[in-house]
Design a protein around this motif. Structure first.
Motif, PDB file in Angstrom:
ATOM      1  N   VAL A  28       0.838  -1.209   0.000  1.00 54.81           N
ATOM      2  CA  VAL A  28       0.000   0.000   0.000  1.00 54.81           C
ATOM      3  C   VAL A  28       0.871   1.255   0.000  1.00 54.81           C
ATOM      4  O   VAL A  28       0.607   2.228  -0.723  1.00 54.81           O
ATOM      5  CB  VAL A  28      -0.940  -0.006   1.227  1.00 54.81           C
ATOM      6  CG1 VAL A  28      -1.697   1.307   1.334  1.00 54.81           C
ATOM      7  CG2 VAL A  28      -1.914  -1.171   1.141  1.00 54.81           C
ATOM      8  N   VAL A  29       1.938   1.239   0.813  1.00 56.94           N
ATOM      9  CA  VAL A  29       2.837   2.393   0.870  1.00 56.94           C
ATOM     10  C   VAL A  29       3.512   2.615  -0.480  1.00 56.94           C
ATOM     11  O   VAL A  29       3.651   3.757  -0.943  1.00 56.94           O
ATOM     12  CB  VAL A  29       3.892   2.199   1.985  1.00 56.94           C
ATOM     13  CG1 VAL A  29       4.974   3.277   1.911  1.00 56.94           C
ATOM     14  CG2 VAL A  29       3.226   2.232   3.351  1.00 56.94           C
ATOM     15  N   LEU A  30       3.946   1.536  -1.131  1.00 55.95           N
ATOM     16  CA  LEU A  30       4.573   1.650  -2.447  1.00 55.95           C
ATOM     17  C   LEU A  30       3.634   2.328  -3.445  1.00 55.95           C
ATOM     18  O   LEU A  30       4.030   3.249  -4.178  1.00 55.95           O
ATOM     19  CB  LEU A  30       4.957   0.270  -2.970  1.00 55.95           C
ATOM     20  CG  LEU A  30       6.202  -0.391  -2.382  1.00 55.95           C
ATOM     21  CD1 LEU A  30       6.323  -1.823  -2.873  1.00 55.95           C
ATOM     22  CD2 LEU A  30       7.439   0.396  -2.744  1.00 55.95           C
ATOM     23  N   THR A  31       2.393   1.876  -3.457  1.00 55.49           N
ATOM     24  CA  THR A  31       1.423   2.441  -4.401  1.00 55.49           C
ATOM     25  C   THR A  31       1.111   3.893  -4.043  1.00 55.49           C
ATOM     26  O   THR A  31       1.016   4.752  -4.934  1.00 55.49           O
ATOM     27  CB  THR A  31       0.135   1.604  -4.391  1.00 55.49           C
ATOM     28  OG1 THR A  31       0.462   0.234  -4.684  1.00 55.49           O
ATOM     29  CG2 THR A  31      -0.852   2.108  -5.424  1.00 55.49           C
ATOM     30  N   LEU A  82      12.915  -0.432  -7.834  1.00 50.66           N
ATOM     31  CA  LEU A  82      13.018  -0.767  -6.413  1.00 50.66           C
ATOM     32  C   LEU A  82      13.569  -2.172  -6.208  1.00 50.66           C
ATOM     33  O   LEU A  82      14.380  -2.405  -5.304  1.00 50.66           O
ATOM     34  CB  LEU A  82      11.636  -0.647  -5.741  1.00 50.66           C
ATOM     35  CG  LEU A  82      11.087   0.760  -5.556  1.00 50.66           C
ATOM     36  CD1 LEU A  82       9.700   0.694  -4.918  1.00 50.66           C
ATOM     37  CD2 LEU A  82      12.018   1.604  -4.690  1.00 50.66           C
ATOM     38  N   LEU A  83      13.132  -3.108  -7.060  1.00 53.57           N
ATOM     39  CA  LEU A  83      13.623  -4.480  -6.936  1.00 53.57           C
ATOM     40  C   LEU A  83      15.127  -4.565  -7.191  1.00 53.57           C
ATOM     41  O   LEU A  83      15.795  -5.471  -6.677  1.00 53.57           O
ATOM     42  CB  LEU A  83      12.873  -5.394  -7.908  1.00 53.57           C
ATOM     43  CG  LEU A  83      11.397  -5.656  -7.577  1.00 53.57           C
ATOM     44  CD1 LEU A  83      10.738  -6.486  -8.676  1.00 53.57           C
ATOM     45  CD2 LEU A  83      11.264  -6.375  -6.233  1.00 53.57           C
ATOM     46  N   HIS A  84      15.658  -3.634  -7.952  1.00 61.30           N
ATOM     47  CA  HIS A  84      17.096  -3.600  -8.238  1.00 61.30           C
ATOM     48  C   HIS A  84      17.821  -2.593  -7.350  1.00 61.30           C
ATOM     49  O   HIS A  84      18.993  -2.269  -7.598  1.00 61.30           O
ATOM     50  CB  HIS A  84      17.344  -3.273  -9.716  1.00 61.30           C
ATOM     51  CG  HIS A  84      16.924  -4.360 -10.651  1.00 61.30           C
ATOM     52  ND1 HIS A  84      15.646  -4.460 -11.168  1.00 61.30           N
ATOM     53  CD2 HIS A  84      17.610  -5.425 -11.161  1.00 61.30           C
ATOM     54  CE1 HIS A  84      15.571  -5.507 -11.970  1.00 61.30           C
ATOM     55  NE2 HIS A  84      16.742  -6.121 -11.976  1.00 61.30           N
ATOM     56  N   GLY A  85      17.117  -2.082  -6.335  1.00 57.37           N
ATOM     57  CA  GLY A  85      17.741  -1.137  -5.417  1.00 57.37           C
ATOM     58  C   GLY A  85      17.918   0.260  -5.976  1.00 57.37           C
ATOM     59  O   GLY A  85      18.706   1.046  -5.449  1.00 57.37           O
ATOM     60  N   GLU A  86      17.162   0.605  -7.016  1.00 61.47           N
ATOM     61  CA  GLU A  86      17.278   1.916  -7.648  1.00 61.47           C
ATOM     62  C   GLU A  86      16.114   2.801  -7.197  1.00 61.47           C
ATOM     63  O   GLU A  86      14.950   2.452  -7.375  1.00 61.47           O
ATOM     64  CB  GLU A  86      17.254   1.783  -9.176  1.00 61.47           C
ATOM     65  CG  GLU A  86      18.489   1.129  -9.748  1.00 61.47           C
ATOM     66  CD  GLU A  86      19.720   2.017  -9.633  1.00 61.47           C
ATOM     67  OE1 GLU A  86      19.549   3.250  -9.562  1.00 61.47           O
ATOM     68  OE2 GLU A  86      20.838   1.479  -9.597  1.00 61.47           O
ATOM     69  N   LEU A  87      16.446   3.943  -6.630  1.00 57.17           N
ATOM     70  CA  LEU A  87      15.420   4.903  -6.209  1.00 57.17           C
ATOM     71  C   LEU A  87      15.300   6.070  -7.185  1.00 57.17           C
ATOM     72  O   LEU A  87      14.453   6.948  -6.989  1.00 57.17           O
ATOM     73  CB  LEU A  87      15.740   5.441  -4.810  1.00 57.17           C
ATOM     74  CG  LEU A  87      15.685   4.414  -3.676  1.00 57.17           C
ATOM     75  CD1 LEU A  87      16.137   5.047  -2.362  1.00 57.17           C
ATOM     76  CD2 LEU A  87      14.293   3.842  -3.529  1.00 57.17           C
ATOM     77  N   GLY A  88      16.121   6.090  -8.205  1.00 54.59           N
ATOM     78  CA  GLY A  88      16.042   7.150  -9.196  1.00 54.59           C
ATOM     79  C   GLY A  88      16.970   8.305  -8.885  1.00 54.59           C
ATOM     80  O   GLY A  88      17.812   8.253  -7.986  1.00 54.59           O
ATOM     81  N   THR A  89      16.786   9.374  -9.656  1.00 58.17           N
ATOM     82  CA  THR A  89      17.612  10.578  -9.541  1.00 58.17           C
ATOM     83  C   THR A  89      16.707  11.787  -9.398  1.00 58.17           C
ATOM     84  O   THR A  89      15.667  11.883 -10.054  1.00 58.17           O
ATOM     85  CB  THR A  89      18.503  10.738 -10.784  1.00 58.17           C
ATOM     86  OG1 THR A  89      19.310   9.565 -10.933  1.00 58.17           O
ATOM     87  CG2 THR A  89      19.409  11.951 -10.651  1.00 58.17           C
ATOM     88  N   SER A  90      17.087  12.722  -8.544  1.00 59.92           N
ATOM     89  CA  SER A  90      16.302  13.936  -8.339  1.00 59.92           C
ATOM     90  C   SER A  90      16.153  14.712  -9.646  1.00 59.92           C
ATOM     91  O   SER A  90      17.127  14.939 -10.363  1.00 59.92           O
ATOM     92  CB  SER A  90      16.969  14.817  -7.281  1.00 59.92           C
ATOM     93  OG  SER A  90      16.367  16.092  -7.237  1.00 59.92           O
ATOM     94  N   LEU A  91      14.923  15.126  -9.968  1.00 55.26           N
ATOM     95  CA  LEU A  91      14.684  15.916 -11.163  1.00 55.26           C
ATOM     96  C   LEU A  91      15.251  17.319 -11.028  1.00 55.26           C
ATOM     97  O   LEU A  91      15.546  17.974 -12.025  1.00 55.26           O
ATOM     98  CB  LEU A  91      13.172  16.016 -11.438  1.00 55.26           C
ATOM     99  CG  LEU A  91      12.411  14.714 -11.649  1.00 55.26           C
ATOM    100  CD1 LEU A  91      10.945  15.005 -11.895  1.00 55.26           C
ATOM    101  CD2 LEU A  91      13.003  13.920 -12.804  1.00 55.26           C
TER     102      LEU A  91
END
Length: 322
Positions: A28-31, A82-91
């Protein structure tokens, strides 16, 4: 050896159910972390590039970030990262979000943890003392002052407390720094702002529970055995009051962690909450998603820890859920 008895053991069932709840809540938190920021009107790419950016540059940037894809595709990409440990990069800053979490999470955990410990350290002995001084109708004025004071504090929002404490202790009396995290003194105002309201709530609960415990038969038996007041309090009253107090404290913990968002913003505290507040305004999708996820996961893990501690203190509570 058969594993069936182990699987049916009350502790296995208890931990299994708590683990299943945790995983469902995490979903739920992910969504929610994905969906909430997308409900905010505006274009995050336009906000990051500025109003003077050309439409072609904005469109190219949206395509590079995958923001022009359908929402379901973006959600799958988010989960895959997320499954690969990637949270992305700040825009906005171009900083890896994982680096932001790594540098900011300790500051949030410090004030949240200290606030929780301060709440317990004040409310448990304070509630017991209030019960001892006001039991059997004694000291009605003390009881009235206790009831009015705790009710008033419990009803004041965190940000109002933060502003009031800043005006009194930092600006007026100049005893503490106004903002920032430089030295031990800088912890005082954020911890006070976060802990005063939950402490007031817990004080009331501990007093009521202590009054009930003091009237139980085993306490009359302890008095009949001529145990000293201190021993009766520490050996019998306090442990029987602590379970109920920890239950309520556990329910207050999510609100305390959530309160860090506003309190950190007021005191310019370099934690997850202030980063979340700034990122919502800037519509920085990756940062908002990560910060909501981290705060939500912290709340869930804290709740799980409290459940386990309560089950250890009172194993019957775990068995009753079977």
């Amino acid at each position: 050896m058969s594993v069936l008895p182990l699987l049916r053991h009350p502790w296995t069932v208890f931990l299994g159910r708590r683990g299943a709840r945790l995983l469902l809540s995490l979903a739920v938190v992910l969504t929610a972390s994905f969906a909430m920021i997308r409900l905010v009107p505006g274009d995050p790419v336009r906000a990051a590039l500025g109003v003077d950016a050309s439409p072609g540059l904005v469109a190219a940037r949206r395509h590079a970030l995958g923001l022009d894809a359908p929402l379901l595709s973006q959600y799958r990409q988010y989960l895959g990262g997320l499954l690969h440990g990637e949270l992305g990069t700040s825009l906005v800053s171009g900083t890896p979000v994982a680096e932001l979490v790594r540098t900011r999470l300790p500051a949030t955990l410090e004030i949240a943890g200290l606030s929780f410990l301060a709440t317990l350290a004040v409310a448990l002995p304070g509630g017991l003392l209030a019960a001892l001084r006001t039991r059997d109708g004694r000291r009605p004025r003390t009881e009235l002052a206790f009831a009015v004071g705790t009710a008033g504090l419990a009803g004041v929002p965190d940000f109002v407390l933060a502003a009031g404490l800043t005006a009194l202790l930092a600006v007026g009396l100049q005893l503490l720094p106004v903002a920032g995290a430089a030295g031990v003194e800088s912890f005082v105002l954020p911890v006070l702002a976060l802990s005063l309201a939950p402490t007031a709530v817990l004080l009331r609960v501990v007093r009521v529970e202590a009054l009930r415990v003091l009237g139980e038969d085993f306490m009359r038996t302890a008095r009949g055995r001529r145990l000293s007041p201190a021993r009766r309090l520490l050996r019998h009253a306090a442990p029987n009051t602590a379970t109920a107090a920890l239950t309520v404290a556990g329910s207050l913990l999510p609100a305390l962690i959530a309160g860090t968002v506003l309190v950190e913003k007021v005191f310019a505290w370099p934690g997850i909450g202030s980063a979340l507040a700034q990122s919502v305004v800037a519509q920085d999708y990756p940062v908002v998603q990560a910060m909501v996820l981290v705060l939500g996961t912290s709340v869930l893990l804290a709740g799980l820890l409290v459940d386990v501690v309560l089950a250890v203190l009172d194993p019957r509570s775990a068995i009753r859920e079977m």
